[in-house]
Design a protein around this motif. Structure first.
Motif, PDB file in Angstrom:
ATOM      1  N   ALA A  39      -8.080  -2.304  -3.379  1.00 27.63           N
ATOM      2  CA  ALA A  39      -9.457  -2.494  -3.279  1.00 27.63           C
ATOM      3  C   ALA A  39      -9.947  -3.484  -2.037  1.00 27.63           C
ATOM      4  N   GLY A  40      -8.994  -4.231  -1.731  1.00 30.30           N
ATOM      5  CA  GLY A  40      -9.315  -5.216  -0.575  1.00 30.30           C
ATOM      6  C   GLY A  40      -9.805  -6.531  -0.978  1.00 30.30           C
ATOM      7  N   THR A  41      -9.484  -6.846  -2.394  1.00 30.03           N
ATOM      8  CA  THR A  41      -9.947  -8.286  -2.874  1.00 30.03           C
ATOM      9  C   THR A  41      -8.696  -9.336  -2.812  1.00 30.03           C
ATOM     10  N   ALA A 100     -16.378 -12.931   3.962  1.00 27.39           N
ATOM     11  CA  ALA A 100     -15.335 -14.085   3.743  1.00 27.39           C
ATOM     12  C   ALA A 100     -14.073 -14.027   4.397  1.00 27.39           C
ATOM     13  N   LYS A 101     -13.592 -12.557   4.587  1.00 27.04           N
ATOM     14  CA  LYS A 101     -12.364 -12.594   5.355  1.00 27.04           C
ATOM     15  C   LYS A 101     -12.604 -12.646   6.631  1.00 27.04           C
ATOM     16  N   VAL A 102     -13.751 -12.035   7.168  1.00 31.29           N
ATOM     17  CA  VAL A 102     -14.089 -12.149   8.703  1.00 31.29           C
ATOM     18  C   VAL A 102     -14.232 -13.839   9.040  1.00 31.29           C
ATOM     19  N   SER A 109     -10.377  -6.692  12.224  1.00 27.05           N
ATOM     20  CA  SER A 109     -11.356  -5.965  11.430  1.00 27.05           C
ATOM     21  C   SER A 109     -10.811  -6.304   9.926  1.00 27.05           C
ATOM     22  N   THR A 110     -11.852  -6.619   9.005  1.00 28.08           N
ATOM     23  CA  THR A 110     -11.639  -6.672   7.796  1.00 28.08           C
ATOM     24  C   THR A 110     -12.798  -6.218   6.836  1.00 28.08           C
ATOM     25  N   GLY A 111     -12.608  -6.183   5.462  1.00 26.24           N
ATOM     26  CA  GLY A 111     -13.302  -5.613   4.547  1.00 26.24           C
ATOM     27  C   GLY A 111     -14.671  -6.591   3.940  1.00 26.24           C
ATOM     28  N   ASP A 124     -11.627   6.896   9.890  1.00 27.49           N
ATOM     29  CA  ASP A 124     -12.683   6.329  10.937  1.00 27.49           C
ATOM     30  C   ASP A 124     -12.446   5.213  11.854  1.00 27.49           C
ATOM     31  N   HIS A 125     -11.293   4.283  11.696  1.00 24.58           N
ATOM     32  CA  HIS A 125     -10.964   3.365  12.343  1.00 24.58           C
ATOM     33  C   HIS A 125     -10.116   3.858  13.461  1.00 24.58           C
ATOM     34  N   LEU A 126      -9.432   5.081  13.165  1.00 28.98           N
ATOM     35  CA  LEU A 126      -8.643   5.480  14.232  1.00 28.98           C
ATOM     36  C   LEU A 126      -9.478   6.267  15.198  1.00 28.98           C
ATOM     37  N   GLY A 146       3.385   6.750  15.860  1.00 25.53           N
ATOM     38  CA  GLY A 146       3.901   6.148  14.638  1.00 25.53           C
ATOM     39  C   GLY A 146       5.287   5.436  14.704  1.00 25.53           C
ATOM     40  N   PHE A 147       5.553   4.677  13.836  1.00 23.88           N
ATOM     41  CA  PHE A 147       6.613   3.814  13.662  1.00 23.88           C
ATOM     42  C   PHE A 147       7.127   3.368  12.371  1.00 23.88           C
ATOM     43  N   ARG A 148       8.041   3.066  11.909  1.00 20.17           N
ATOM     44  CA  ARG A 148       8.407   2.112  10.610  1.00 20.17           C
ATOM     45  C   ARG A 148       9.222   1.221  11.073  1.00 20.17           C
ATOM     46  N   THR A 189      -6.499 -11.393  -0.139  1.00 21.81           N
ATOM     47  CA  THR A 189      -6.174 -11.910   1.289  1.00 21.81           C
ATOM     48  C   THR A 189      -4.762 -12.304   1.557  1.00 21.81           C
ATOM     49  N   GLY A 190      -4.166 -11.761   2.603  1.00 21.82           N
ATOM     50  CA  GLY A 190      -2.858 -12.186   2.803  1.00 21.82           C
ATOM     51  C   GLY A 190      -1.695 -10.965   2.320  1.00 21.82           C
ATOM     52  N   LYS A 191      -0.620 -11.591   1.974  1.00 23.53           N
ATOM     53  CA  LYS A 191       0.466 -10.860   1.679  1.00 23.53           C
ATOM     54  C   LYS A 191       0.211 -10.870  -0.081  1.00 23.53           C
ATOM     55  N   PRO A 241       0.734  -1.227   0.018  1.00 26.55           N
ATOM     56  CA  PRO A 241       0.029  -0.054  -0.023  1.00 26.55           C
ATOM     57  C   PRO A 241       0.744   1.266   0.040  1.00 26.55           C
ATOM     58  N   GLY A 242       1.820   1.333   0.636  1.00 30.78           N
ATOM     59  CA  GLY A 242       2.923   2.605   0.606  1.00 30.78           C
ATOM     60  C   GLY A 242       3.411   3.011  -0.723  1.00 30.78           C
ATOM     61  N   MET A 243       3.253   2.019  -1.746  1.00 32.27           N
ATOM     62  CA  MET A 243       3.503   2.242  -2.796  1.00 32.27           C
ATOM     63  C   MET A 243       2.812   3.380  -3.645  1.00 32.27           C
ATOM     64  N   GLY A 290      -4.696  -8.831   6.087  1.00 32.06           N
ATOM     65  CA  GLY A 290      -3.522  -8.210   5.146  1.00 32.06           C
ATOM     66  C   GLY A 290      -2.365  -8.736   5.519  1.00 32.06           C
ATOM     67  N   ALA A 291      -1.539  -8.231   4.989  1.00 34.42           N
ATOM     68  CA  ALA A 291       0.068  -8.721   5.137  1.00 34.42           C
ATOM     69  C   ALA A 291       0.372  -8.506   6.483  1.00 34.42           C
ATOM     70  N   VAL A 292       0.456  -7.182   6.801  1.00 32.74           N
ATOM     71  CA  VAL A 292       0.975  -6.804   8.172  1.00 32.74           C
ATOM     72  C   VAL A 292      -0.154  -7.198   9.298  1.00 32.74           C
TER      73      VAL A 292
HETATM   74  N1  LIG Z   1       5.135   1.565   9.225  1.00 37.91           N
HETATM   75  C1  LIG Z   1       5.590   0.435   8.611  1.00 37.91           C
HETATM   76  O1  LIG Z   1       6.564   0.414   8.541  1.00 37.91           O
HETATM   77  C2  LIG Z   1       4.768   0.001   7.328  1.00 37.91           C
HETATM   78  C3  LIG Z   1       5.225  -0.950   6.724  1.00 37.91           C
HETATM   79  C4  LIG Z   1       4.379  -1.908   5.847  1.00 37.91           C
HETATM   80  C5  LIG Z   1       3.069  -1.631   5.756  1.00 37.91           C
HETATM   81  N2  LIG Z   1       2.662  -0.459   6.673  1.00 37.91           N
HETATM   82  C6  LIG Z   1       1.192  -0.051   6.362  1.00 37.91           C
HETATM   83  O2  LIG Z   1       0.473  -1.232   7.042  1.00 37.91           O
HETATM   84  C7  LIG Z   1      -0.663  -1.111   6.555  1.00 37.91           C
HETATM   85  C8  LIG Z   1      -1.036  -2.423   5.544  1.00 37.91           C
HETATM   86  O3  LIG Z   1      -0.237  -2.864   4.803  1.00 37.91           O
HETATM   87  P1  LIG Z   1      -0.158  -4.256   3.994  1.00 37.91           P
HETATM   88  O4  LIG Z   1       1.179  -4.377   3.377  1.00 37.91           O
HETATM   89  O5  LIG Z   1      -0.274  -5.099   5.132  1.00 37.91           O
HETATM   90  O6  LIG Z   1      -1.402  -4.200   3.214  1.00 37.91           O
HETATM   91  P2  LIG Z   1      -2.562  -5.296   3.301  1.00 37.91           P
HETATM   92  O7  LIG Z   1      -3.395  -5.246   4.431  1.00 37.91           O
HETATM   93  O8  LIG Z   1      -2.165  -6.617   2.602  1.00 37.91           O
HETATM   94  O9  LIG Z   1      -3.437  -4.656   2.043  1.00 37.91           O
HETATM   95  C9  LIG Z   1      -4.234  -3.520   2.407  1.00 37.91           C
HETATM   96  C10 LIG Z   1      -5.796  -3.664   2.800  1.00 37.91           C
HETATM   97  O10 LIG Z   1      -6.181  -2.390   3.519  1.00 37.91           O
HETATM   98  C11 LIG Z   1      -7.472  -2.579   3.673  1.00 37.91           C
HETATM   99  N3  LIG Z   1      -8.109  -1.435   3.057  1.00 37.91           N
HETATM  100  C12 LIG Z   1      -8.070  -0.616   1.816  1.00 37.91           C
HETATM  101  N4  LIG Z   1      -8.702   0.309   1.839  1.00 37.91           N
HETATM  102  C13 LIG Z   1      -9.296   0.697   3.197  1.00 37.91           C
HETATM  103  C14 LIG Z   1     -10.239   1.381   3.651  1.00 37.91           C
HETATM  104  N5  LIG Z   1     -10.723   2.502   3.094  1.00 37.91           N
HETATM  105  N6  LIG Z   1     -10.696   0.878   4.768  1.00 37.91           N
HETATM  106  C15 LIG Z   1     -10.334  -0.062   5.670  1.00 37.91           C
HETATM  107  N7  LIG Z   1      -9.419  -0.991   5.244  1.00 37.91           N
HETATM  108  C16 LIG Z   1      -8.890  -0.768   3.778  1.00 37.91           C
HETATM  109  C17 LIG Z   1      -7.813  -3.758   2.627  1.00 37.91           C
HETATM  110  O11 LIG Z   1      -8.469  -4.884   3.264  1.00 37.91           O
HETATM  111  P3  LIG Z   1      -9.961  -5.102   3.675  1.00 37.91           P
HETATM  112  O12 LIG Z   1     -10.417  -5.928   2.826  1.00 37.91           O
HETATM  113  O13 LIG Z   1      -9.591  -5.530   5.026  1.00 37.91           O
HETATM  114  O14 LIG Z   1     -10.464  -3.646   3.959  1.00 37.91           O
HETATM  115  C18 LIG Z   1      -6.538  -3.944   1.841  1.00 37.91           C
HETATM  116  O15 LIG Z   1      -6.433  -5.270   1.438  1.00 37.91           O
HETATM  117  C19 LIG Z   1      -0.751  -0.084   5.114  1.00 37.91           C
HETATM  118  O16 LIG Z   1      -1.367   0.854   6.010  1.00 37.91           O
HETATM  119  C20 LIG Z   1       0.586   0.313   4.980  1.00 37.91           C
HETATM  120  O17 LIG Z   1       0.848   1.298   4.395  1.00 37.91           O
HETATM  121  C21 LIG Z   1       3.265   0.430   7.318  1.00 37.91           C
END
Ligand SMILES: NC(=O)c1ccc[n+]([C@@H]2O[C@H](COP(=O)([O-])OP(=O)(O)OC[C@H]3O[C@@H](n4cnc5c(N)ncnc54)[C@H](OP(=O)(O)O)[C@@H]3O)[C@@H](O)[C@H]2O)c1
Length: 342
Positions: A327-329, A187-189, A182-184, A231-233, A279-281, A331-333, A43-45, A162-164
């Motif tokens: 778009a949330g379609t 099926a993912k629930v 929580s998820t979208g 809204d989640h925060l 916040g953290f990276r 699951t996983g990484k 997503p960060g891309m 999702g991945a993280v």
């Molecule tokens: N801080 C760091 O170092 C770091 C490193 C990596 C990633 N991240 C962040 O971690 C988060 C997850 O990254 P990821 O790689 O694991 O991606 P991911 O969860 O595998 O994919 C993104 C997921 O976000 C959900 N999403 C998208 N739009 C949404 C919305 N409007 N409301 C609620 N959920 C929405 C969707 O799942 P649903 O079907 O569940 O809605 C989507 O599949 C991202 O915010 C990313 O930028 C941070």
């Protein structure tokens, strides 16, 4: 290789990218030529599909140029660098292309993407784009360092399929916490409950998040692992008990949102309840990498950690994978299998 042809406005589409055929150069002194096998989709891309990324974050991608700074694994096919031989399996950050010439020792992605051999006896190469790479480190450091997880904490993880999120939710569960995900989609629930064994889960599209969270955690929560923002925060700020903590990992709901990003209207709850928002990276916590690798590899091997990949086949599918993941379609990484091999 895949290149960015224009900066998207609003939702990213496949038409924003193009596939370019370019010659593969021979590696020079200190370089290796890698045939990529899997490349990451993150997503960060989306934050980098702009002329300049958010201040302090990775730089925006250049147009009509290689997309640098994307975690990738592959096999060395030629080496002019000490310590690397043809046949080595490596990780690096020159993604979204079939072949990459990578210079050994040059830091990439804050250290996470610096060229390094990976141990395929521990796990398959693609796992180094997930639990044994930046995703695992982000989940692990987010819980332990940013959220300072404590015994008895009730934990909510958003984007938990999702991945993280799937890793953060399961790490907290394995460490003995009650975890709500929580998820979208429904099926993912089911996936969160049946495969990841979380205590409770909800579909954020079904009703306002604050009310869904209240149902899942009527007595409140102590930790919120925030992947979504918006809204989640705001819902988390309303549900956190005194001394609660938020690990601000990401805000994916805001990355493509039109207009001004949505901030929480109830930030005063942080003052009212002595909350910590941090916040953290993941890449700022590289010191956690050995312990994280040890723990997650062990949990993967003994079956306590469930791990799923959404694999798109062929490099040309990388933009489609990004669109689907946002778009949330998936699951996983989400990853792209670039070429036959590992
Ligand atoms: N801080 C760091 O170092 C770091 C490193 C990596 C990633 N991240 C962040 O971690 C988060 C997850 O990254 P990821 O790689 O694991 O991606 P991911 O969860 O595998 O994919 C993104 C997921 O976000 C959900 N999403 C998208 N739009 C949404 C919305 N409007 N409301 C609620 N959920 C929405 C969707 O799942 P649903 O079907 O569940 O809605 C989507 O599949 C991202 O915010 C990313 O930028 C941070």
């Amino acid at each position: 290789m895949v290149q960015l042809g224009r900066y998207p406005v609003g939702r990213v589409t496949e038409r924003d990218f193009r596939v370019a055929e370019v010659p593969v150069p021979d590696p020079g002194p200190g370089e290796v030529l890698v045939r990529n096998t899997y490349t990451s989709v993150d997503p960060g891309m989306r934050l980098r599909l702009r002329e300049s990324g958010p201040a302090g974050y990775f730089a925006g991608f250049a147009l009509n140029a290689p997309l640098d700074g994307i975690m990738t694994v592959g096999e060395v096919v030629a080496s002019e660098a000490d310590g690397f031989r043809p046949g080595d399996t490596v990780r690096h950050a020159s993604g979204w292309r079939e072949y990459a010439v990578v210079t050994a020792g040059v830091p990439a992605l804050a250290g996470l993407g610096t060229l390094a051999r990976i141990d395929t006896s521990v796990a398959a190469p693609s796992r180094y784009l997930g639990p044994l790479g930046g995703m695992g480190l982000t989940a692990y450091a987010g819980l332990l360092d940013a959220a300072e997880l404590r015994e008895g904490d009730v934990v909510w993880v958003s984007a938990a399929a999702g991945a993280v999120g799937s890793l953060a939710a399961q790490i907290a569960r394995i460490l003995g916490h009650r975890v709500i995900g929580s998820t979208g989609s429904d099926a993912k629930v089911r996936h969160l409950l049946d495969d990841l064994s979380l205590a409770a889960a909800f579909n954020h599209r079904r009703a306002p998040v604050a009310s869904l969270l209240r149902e899942a955690a009527p007595d409140g929560i102590d930790v919120y692992f925030d992947n979504v923002g918006g809204d989640h925060l705001e819902a988390a700020l309303g549900a956190l008990r005194r001394g609660g903590r938020i690990a601000l990992c990401g805000a994916v709901s805001q990355y493509e949102a039109p207009g001004r990003p949505l901030g929480p209207a109830n930030l005063f709850q942080a003052t009212a309840n002595d909350l910590t928002l941090r916040g953290f990276r993941g890449s700022s916590h590289l010191h956690r990498l050995p312990a994280m690798t040890h723990d997650l590899a062990g949990w993967l091997a003994d079956g306590r950690l469930h791990y799923r990949e959404a694999v798109f086949h062929g490099l040309h599918q990388a933009p489609t994978a990004l669109v689907h993941m946002l778009a949330g379609t998936t699951t996983g990484k989400t990853i792209v299998r670039v070429a036959a091999g590992s």
